[in-house]
Write a protein that holds these residues in place. Structure first.
Motif, short mmCIF file in Angstrom:
data_model
loop_
_atom_site.label_atom_id
_atom_site.label_comp_id
_atom_site.label_asym_id
_atom_site.label_seq_id
_atom_site.Cartn_x
_atom_site.Cartn_y
_atom_site.Cartn_z
N PRO A 22 13.19 3.56 13.19
CA PRO A 22 13.29 4.75 12.33
C PRO A 22 14.55 4.74 11.47
N THR A 23 15.60 4.09 11.96
CA THR A 23 16.86 4.03 11.22
C THR A 23 16.84 2.97 10.13
N GLY A 24 15.80 2.15 10.07
CA GLY A 24 15.66 1.17 8.99
C GLY A 24 16.55 -0.05 9.11
N HIS A 25 17.30 -0.17 10.22
CA HIS A 25 18.24 -1.29 10.32
C HIS A 25 17.62 -2.51 11.00
N ALA A 26 16.39 -2.42 11.45
CA ALA A 26 15.75 -3.55 12.13
C ALA A 26 14.25 -3.49 11.92
N ILE A 27 13.65 -4.67 11.89
CA ILE A 27 12.20 -4.75 11.66
C ILE A 27 11.64 -5.92 12.46
N THR A 49 17.07 1.41 3.24
CA THR A 49 15.84 1.92 2.63
C THR A 49 14.68 0.99 2.99
N SER A 50 13.70 1.51 3.71
CA SER A 50 12.53 0.72 4.10
C SER A 50 11.47 0.80 3.01
N HIS A 51 10.84 -0.34 2.71
CA HIS A 51 9.79 -0.38 1.69
C HIS A 51 8.42 -0.68 2.29
N VAL A 52 8.34 -0.70 3.61
CA VAL A 52 7.07 -0.92 4.30
C VAL A 52 6.99 0.03 5.47
N GLN A 53 5.83 0.08 6.09
CA GLN A 53 5.64 0.88 7.29
C GLN A 53 5.08 -0.01 8.40
N GLN A 54 5.24 0.46 9.62
CA GLN A 54 4.69 -0.26 10.76
C GLN A 54 3.18 -0.39 10.60
N GLY A 55 2.68 -1.61 10.80
CA GLY A 55 1.26 -1.87 10.67
C GLY A 55 0.86 -2.47 9.32
N ASP A 56 1.78 -2.46 8.35
CA ASP A 56 1.46 -3.02 7.03
C ASP A 56 1.23 -4.53 7.10
N GLN A 57 0.26 -5.01 6.36
CA GLN A 57 0.09 -6.44 6.15
C GLN A 57 1.07 -6.87 5.05
N ILE A 58 1.75 -7.99 5.26
CA ILE A 58 2.77 -8.42 4.30
C ILE A 58 2.57 -9.89 3.95
N LYS A 59 3.07 -10.25 2.79
CA LYS A 59 3.03 -11.64 2.33
C LYS A 59 4.45 -12.15 2.14
N THR A 105 5.07 -5.31 12.83
CA THR A 105 4.69 -4.81 14.15
C THR A 105 5.63 -3.74 14.69
N SER A 106 6.83 -3.67 14.17
CA SER A 106 7.75 -2.60 14.56
C SER A 106 8.75 -2.36 13.44
N GLU A 124 3.18 0.25 -2.09
CA GLU A 124 4.58 0.20 -1.69
C GLU A 124 5.28 1.51 -1.99
N GLN A 125 5.02 2.09 -3.21
CA GLN A 125 5.62 3.36 -3.56
C GLN A 125 5.13 4.47 -2.65
N SER A 126 3.84 4.41 -2.29
CA SER A 126 3.28 5.40 -1.37
C SER A 126 3.96 5.34 -0.03
N ASN A 127 4.22 4.13 0.46
CA ASN A 127 4.86 3.97 1.75
C ASN A 127 6.27 4.54 1.74
N ILE A 128 6.97 4.34 0.60
CA ILE A 128 8.32 4.85 0.50
C ILE A 128 8.31 6.37 0.62
N LYS A 129 7.37 7.03 -0.08
CA LYS A 129 7.30 8.48 -0.05
C LYS A 129 6.96 8.98 1.34
N LYS A 130 5.99 8.33 2.00
CA LYS A 130 5.60 8.76 3.34
C LYS A 130 6.77 8.61 4.30
N GLU A 131 7.48 7.50 4.22
CA GLU A 131 8.60 7.25 5.11
C GLU A 131 9.68 8.30 4.90
N SER A 132 9.97 8.59 3.62
CA SER A 132 11.02 9.55 3.32
C SER A 132 10.62 10.95 3.81
#
Length: 529
Positions: free
Chosen positions: A432-437, A464-474, A428-429, A6-14
């Motif tokens: 970029p603005t983080g306001h919709a997922i 602030t997004s904590h996931v990326q497109q394509g991530d598996q989530i629970k 699945t989507s 999760e922390q890695s995703n935050i850094k990549k997104e930022s």
């Protein structure tokens, strides 16, 4: 998901979105002003050309000043908006931009003085009016400087000491380094665009015209607009004329959908996009309500945009004043006749392709055709991604959701600025603005969570997004955090629709009873045959 990914995703997104976020957040507050002022300049030029307004009259001078001021003082406005976006003092940013345009500097430039010295160092003088890149570079340096000063300067004297130190450092640096480098950068990028257009205007126009709609949906068009404005500072711009084919093609598609559909809600949606698209160049209702929903229209927008863009690129059409492409802004392009041919072809192709070949998949029916129900989906209950008050979609101040165009579901007035995963599945989507997922559950449901009304205009600020497109989530994973108070203070509602975008695949999409929910409470029940 584990905390480490999760922390890695935050850094990549930022890291990946930083430049885009700054660009969009800086231009968004003034883009309407730029477009309106450009339209006024074009109108004054037309009135002068046809002899209704003398270029020596007081009326002409006043209206020209009204239309040209924002462009001449663009470094000032950008200094304010960029500094604000980066969390620094916007007024200091504005003063840095204004320092490039003071009468002393302008007088020297106008009189052909090439350089002066500062503490023995040569300062190359140039005309920085209407420039973009020098102030961008200066503000990228100012933001960390401001944060440093807030840490080391005694709090009670920061109000005047911090601006003084910032100006002492930034203004000389801008004139010595950032200004010349930024000017060269802008001229270089403009030259590359001009070179490509000259080598193959048809190819450049086809690529830009076919992709502009999708660049806009993804927010990537903000990387192109500064280059177009920089081109105007040196004369004219070839980029926007090529891109202009796309919004006109979208309007053509919307008119065809309006005439062809029997669905009252879809007809109303198409109608709501035609007027602002045609007269103001704002096509969000068409992009999100029609293009993304009916995928066949994506093919039409690519074809129509490519051909219209290729025509404008091949004929060498230029934008001479900054405007958003629309019917009212046609005089801002030259030659007007050739420009009209390009956008006219794009419009007609969008209309004809949609009207003749339709916009839905072959044989697609409404929800009363049970043959396709339960194919690929299973009944399930969707948990609540938010804590707050549940309201009906019809109460949402957004036509796309209120009419059920996007899908069936509910909306929530959030009490806590956290979106958690309501299911086990996959992202699945992610806007970029983080306001919709968008999420797809393991059982096949496609869920869209759209935070706020018109919050796309915030360009990612307060999200602030904590996931990326394509991530598996629970179920229960943190997806997005957002600042409710800041969003509301900015003038936007935080009402959040939670809709099932593939509602037609279910026999029933039913909101669970109750007026309030907590995270993970049952929210929507999906039934199949």
């Amino acid at each position: 998901m584990s905390n480490q990914p999760e922390q890695s995703n935050i850094k990549k997104e930022s890291f990946l979105s930083k430049i885009l976020d700054v660009l969009s957040g800086s231009f968004a507050p003034i883009i309407g002003l730029l477009a309106g002022a450009g339209l006024l300049k074009a109108l004054v030029a037309v009135l002068s050309m046809i002899g209704w307004l003398s270029s020596e009259s007081g009326t002409y001078i006043v209206l020209s000043a009204a239309g040209g001021a924002v462009f001449y003082f663009l470094p000032v406005f950008l200094g304010i908006s960029i500094a604000n976006k980066l969390g620094a003092n916007g007024y200091v940013g504005g003063v840095v931009g204004a320092s490039l345009l003071t009468p002393e500097i302008v007088h020297l430039v106008d009189n052909g003085v090439g350089s002066i010295d500062f503490l023995g160092m040569p300062v190359l003088l140039a005309d920085y009016s209407s420039t973009v890149f020098p102030i961008f570079i200066a503000m990228l340096v100012y933001a960390p400087l401001d944060k440093l000063l807030k840490k080391i300067i005694y709090k009670d004297i920061q109000m005047f000491i911090n601006p003084m130190i910032s100006l002492i450092i930034l203004v000389p640096l801008t004139m010595l380094v950032f200004g010349p480098f930024g000017t060269l950068l802008g001229e270089g990028l403009g030259s590359i665009i001009s070179f490509l257009s000259a080598k193959s205007g048809i190819l450049a126009g086809a690529v830009l015209g076919s992709t502009w709609t999708f660049l806009s949906i993804a927010g990537l068009h903000w990387t192109v607009i500064p280059i177009a404005i920089a081109n105007l500072a040196t004369g004219s711009d070839p980029i926007i004329p090529m891109a202009a084919a796309a919004p006109f093609a979208q309007v053509g598609i919307a008119i065809a959908v309006f005439l062809k559909t029997r669905d009252k809600d879809l007809k109303a949606l198409a109608a709501s996009g035609i007027v602002p698209g045609g007269l103001a160049g704002t096509t969000e209702a068409i992009s999100y309500g029609i293009i993304l929903r009916y995928r066949r229209t994506m093919i039409y927008i690519i074809i129509a945009g490519a051909i219209g863009g290729a025509i404008n690129g091949g004929l060498g059409v230029k934008m001479i004043e900054f405007v958003l492409p629309s019917l009212l802004s046609i005089p801002a392009f030259s030659p007007i006749g050739k420009y009209v041919i390009g956008i006219g072809v794009a419009f007609l192709l969008g209309f004809i392709l949609t009207y003749v070949f339709g916009f839905e998949g072959k044989g697609k029916k409404q929800a009363d055709n049970f043959n396709h129900l339960v194919v690929g989906v299973k009944p399930e209950t969707i948990g609540s991604p938010l804590a707050g008050k549940v309201i009906q979609l019809s109460e949402v101040d957004d036509l796309l959701f209120a009419t059920g165009t996007v899908g069936k579901g509910v909306a929530i007035e959030p009490e806590v600025g956290k979106i958690i995963s309501p299911i086990n599945g996959r992202v699945t989507s992610l806007f970029p603005t983080g306001h919709a997922i968008g999420i797809t559950t393991n059982a096949g449901a496609e869920i869209l969570i759209f935070i706020g009304v018109d919050t796309i205009k915030l360009n990612g600020q307060y999200f602030t997004s904590h996931v990326q497109q394509g991530d598996q989530i629970k179920q229960g994973d943190l997806l997005i955090e957002f600042d409710i108070n800041a969003i509301q203070k900015a003038g936007y509602k935080t009402t959040t629709p939670v809709v099932i975008t593939n509602s037609e695949e279910y026999l029933d999409v039913q909101a669970t009873p109750g007026t309030t929910v907590k995270h993970n409470d049952d929210l929507i029940k999906l039934r199949t045959l």
